[in-house]
Write a protein that holds these residues in place. Structure first.
Motif, PDB file in Angstrom:
ATOM      1  N   SER A  49       0.850  -1.186   0.000  1.00 22.08           N
ATOM      2  CA  SER A  49       0.000   0.000   0.000  1.00 22.08           C
ATOM      3  C   SER A  49       0.883   1.233   0.000  1.00 22.08           C
ATOM      4  N   VAL A  50       0.338   2.325  -0.504  1.00 16.14           N
ATOM      5  CA  VAL A  50       1.098   3.566  -0.565  1.00 16.14           C
ATOM      6  C   VAL A  50       0.164   4.735  -0.318  1.00 16.14           C
ATOM      7  N   ILE A  51       0.704   5.782   0.296  1.00 22.27           N
ATOM      8  CA  ILE A  51      -0.080   6.994   0.540  1.00 22.27           C
ATOM      9  C   ILE A  51       0.774   8.203   0.172  1.00 22.27           C
ATOM     10  N   SER A  52       0.194   9.092  -0.602  1.00 21.32           N
ATOM     11  CA  SER A  52       0.891  10.307  -0.991  1.00 21.32           C
ATOM     12  C   SER A  52       0.673  11.390   0.056  1.00 21.32           C
ATOM     13  N   SER A  53       1.368  12.502  -0.109  1.00 23.51           N
ATOM     14  CA  SER A  53       1.266  13.553   0.903  1.00 23.51           C
ATOM     15  C   SER A  53      -0.131  14.170   0.943  1.00 23.51           C
ATOM     16  N   ASP A  54      -0.876  14.063  -0.160  1.00 21.98           N
ATOM     17  CA  ASP A  54      -2.247  14.580  -0.162  1.00 21.98           C
ATOM     18  C   ASP A  54      -3.240  13.524   0.295  1.00 21.98           C
ATOM     19  N   ARG A  55      -2.700  12.426   0.816  1.00 23.70           N
ATOM     20  CA  ARG A  55      -3.496  11.339   1.410  1.00 23.70           C
ATOM     21  C   ARG A  55      -4.255  10.493   0.398  1.00 23.70           C
ATOM     22  N   THR A  56      -3.924  10.627  -0.892  1.00 22.59           N
ATOM     23  CA  THR A  56      -4.480   9.644  -1.828  1.00 22.59           C
ATOM     24  C   THR A  56      -3.766   8.326  -1.599  1.00 22.59           C
ATOM     25  N   THR A  57      -4.499   7.243  -1.734  1.00 19.52           N
ATOM     26  CA  THR A  57      -3.966   5.943  -1.359  1.00 19.52           C
ATOM     27  C   THR A  57      -4.221   4.900  -2.440  1.00 19.52           C
ATOM     28  N   TYR A  58      -3.417   3.871  -2.367  1.00 13.55           N
ATOM     29  CA  TYR A  58      -3.601   2.711  -3.240  1.00 13.55           C
ATOM     30  C   TYR A  58      -3.130   1.483  -2.480  1.00 13.55           C
ATOM     31  N   CYS A  59      -3.841   0.382  -2.655  1.00 14.79           N
ATOM     32  CA  CYS A  59      -3.364  -0.869  -2.093  1.00 14.79           C
ATOM     33  C   CYS A  59      -3.612  -1.991  -3.093  1.00 14.79           C
ATOM     34  N   ILE A  60      -2.856  -3.043  -2.934  1.00 20.19           N
ATOM     35  CA  ILE A  60      -2.978  -4.159  -3.861  1.00 20.19           C
ATOM     36  C   ILE A  60      -4.268  -4.930  -3.587  1.00 20.19           C
ATOM     37  N   ASP A  61      -4.704  -5.676  -4.586  1.00 17.74           N
ATOM     38  CA  ASP A  61      -6.008  -6.338  -4.504  1.00 17.74           C
ATOM     39  C   ASP A  61      -6.101  -7.316  -3.342  1.00 17.74           C
ATOM     40  N   SER A  62      -5.008  -7.997  -3.029  1.00 14.26           N
ATOM     41  CA  SER A  62      -5.072  -9.042  -2.014  1.00 14.26           C
ATOM     42  C   SER A  62      -5.322  -8.500  -0.608  1.00 14.26           C
ATOM     43  N   VAL A  63      -5.145  -7.212  -0.397  1.00 16.37           N
ATOM     44  CA  VAL A  63      -5.381  -6.634   0.938  1.00 16.37           C
ATOM     45  C   VAL A  63      -6.511  -5.614   0.920  1.00 16.37           C
ATOM     46  N   LYS A  64      -7.078  -5.375  -0.244  1.00 10.38           N
ATOM     47  CA  LYS A  64      -8.148  -4.374  -0.359  1.00 10.38           C
ATOM     48  C   LYS A  64      -9.331  -4.771   0.517  1.00 10.38           C
ATOM     49  N   GLY A  65      -9.829  -3.798   1.252  1.00 11.65           N
ATOM     50  CA  GLY A  65     -10.938  -4.063   2.155  1.00 11.65           C
ATOM     51  C   GLY A  65     -10.506  -4.585   3.513  1.00 11.65           C
ATOM     52  N   ARG A  66      -9.239  -4.957   3.649  1.00 10.65           N
ATOM     53  CA  ARG A  66      -8.710  -5.457   4.933  1.00 10.65           C
ATOM     54  C   ARG A  66      -7.666  -4.524   5.523  1.00 10.65           C
ATOM     55  N   PHE A  67      -6.839  -3.931   4.672  1.00  8.04           N
ATOM     56  CA  PHE A  67      -5.761  -3.049   5.137  1.00  8.04           C
ATOM     57  C   PHE A  67      -6.107  -1.606   4.801  1.00  8.04           C
ATOM     58  N   THR A  68      -5.767  -0.711   5.707  1.00 13.11           N
ATOM     59  CA  THR A  68      -5.987   0.720   5.480  1.00 13.11           C
ATOM     60  C   THR A  68      -4.722   1.470   5.840  1.00 13.11           C
ATOM     61  N   ILE A  69      -4.241   2.274   4.914  1.00 11.93           N
ATOM     62  CA  ILE A  69      -3.056   3.090   5.155  1.00 11.93           C
ATOM     63  C   ILE A  69      -3.495   4.509   5.491  1.00 11.93           C
ATOM     64  N   SER A  70      -2.764   5.142   6.395  1.00 10.18           N
ATOM     65  CA  SER A  70      -3.054   6.529   6.752  1.00 10.18           C
ATOM     66  C   SER A  70      -1.745   7.210   7.127  1.00 10.18           C
ATOM     67  N   ARG A  71      -1.778   8.522   7.171  1.00  6.47           N
ATOM     68  CA  ARG A  71      -0.575   9.253   7.564  1.00  6.47           C
ATOM     69  C   ARG A  71      -0.965  10.446   8.428  1.00  6.47           C
ATOM     70  N   ASP A  72      -0.057  10.793   9.320  1.00 12.04           N
ATOM     71  CA  ASP A  72      -0.204  11.967  10.177  1.00 12.04           C
ATOM     72  C   ASP A  72       0.966  12.875   9.855  1.00 12.04           C
ATOM     73  N   ASN A  73       0.717  13.893   9.041  1.00 14.54           N
ATOM     74  CA  ASN A  73       1.802  14.770   8.619  1.00 14.54           C
ATOM     75  C   ASN A  73       2.374  15.568   9.796  1.00 14.54           C
ATOM     76  N   GLY A  74       1.585  15.765  10.834  1.00 20.40           N
ATOM     77  CA  GLY A  74       2.092  16.472  12.009  1.00 20.40           C
ATOM     78  C   GLY A  74       3.074  15.645  12.819  1.00 20.40           C
ATOM     79  N   LYS A  75       2.923  14.325  12.745  1.00 25.24           N
ATOM     80  CA  LYS A  75       3.798  13.421  13.488  1.00 25.24           C
ATOM     81  C   LYS A  75       4.816  12.728  12.586  1.00 25.24           C
TER      82      LYS A  75
END
Length: 129
Positions: A49-75
């Motif tokens: 999975s990958v997340i850009s600085s604008d929080r757009t995300t992508y994950c591979i099919d095998s983890v879709k619906g199970r894994f969620t990526i997020s980011r905290d730019n402040g931390k």
């Protein structure tokens, strides 16, 4: 120095959950996408999975619906929430810095190991059946 520290792995039963964290320092966090990768014994490292600085995300099919990526730019941190874990998810998980491109790029091109430059040390995830 650029540093990425992955943590949060462990041993969990099938169907369980884990939350991985990637703490970063030494670079301008907003300038990079952050990807999660995994490598199972005897297999090549694969982008999960990958997340850009604008929080757009992508994950591979095998983890879709199970894994969620997020980011905290402040931390300067990125997280991977993993639910409904399966034995096939067993691997060492790594975080890495990559091109700050929108999710559409990664959706089309895939999450390529070769495009990610700085890596953390990895955290072991083991899913037992």
């Amino acid at each position: 120095d650029v540093q990425l520290q992955a943590s949060g792995g462990g041993l969990v039963q099938v169907g369980g959950s884990l939350r991985l964290s990637c703490a970063t320092s030494g670079f301008t966090f907003d300038d990079y996408a952050i990807g999660w990768f995994r490598q199972a014994p005897g297999k090549e490292r694969e982008g999960v999975s990958v997340i850009s600085s604008d929080r757009t995300t992508y994950c591979i099919d095998s983890v879709k619906g199970r894994f969620t990526i997020s980011r905290d730019n402040g931390k300067n941190s990125v997280y991977l929430q993993m639910n409904s874990l399966e034995p096939e998810d067993t691997a060492v998980y790594y975080c890495a810095t990559g091109p700050n491109l929108k999710a559409n790029y990664y959706r089309a091109a895939g999450i390529k190991v070769s495009e990610f430059s700085s890596w953390g040390q990895g955290t072991q995830v083991t899913v037992s059946s």
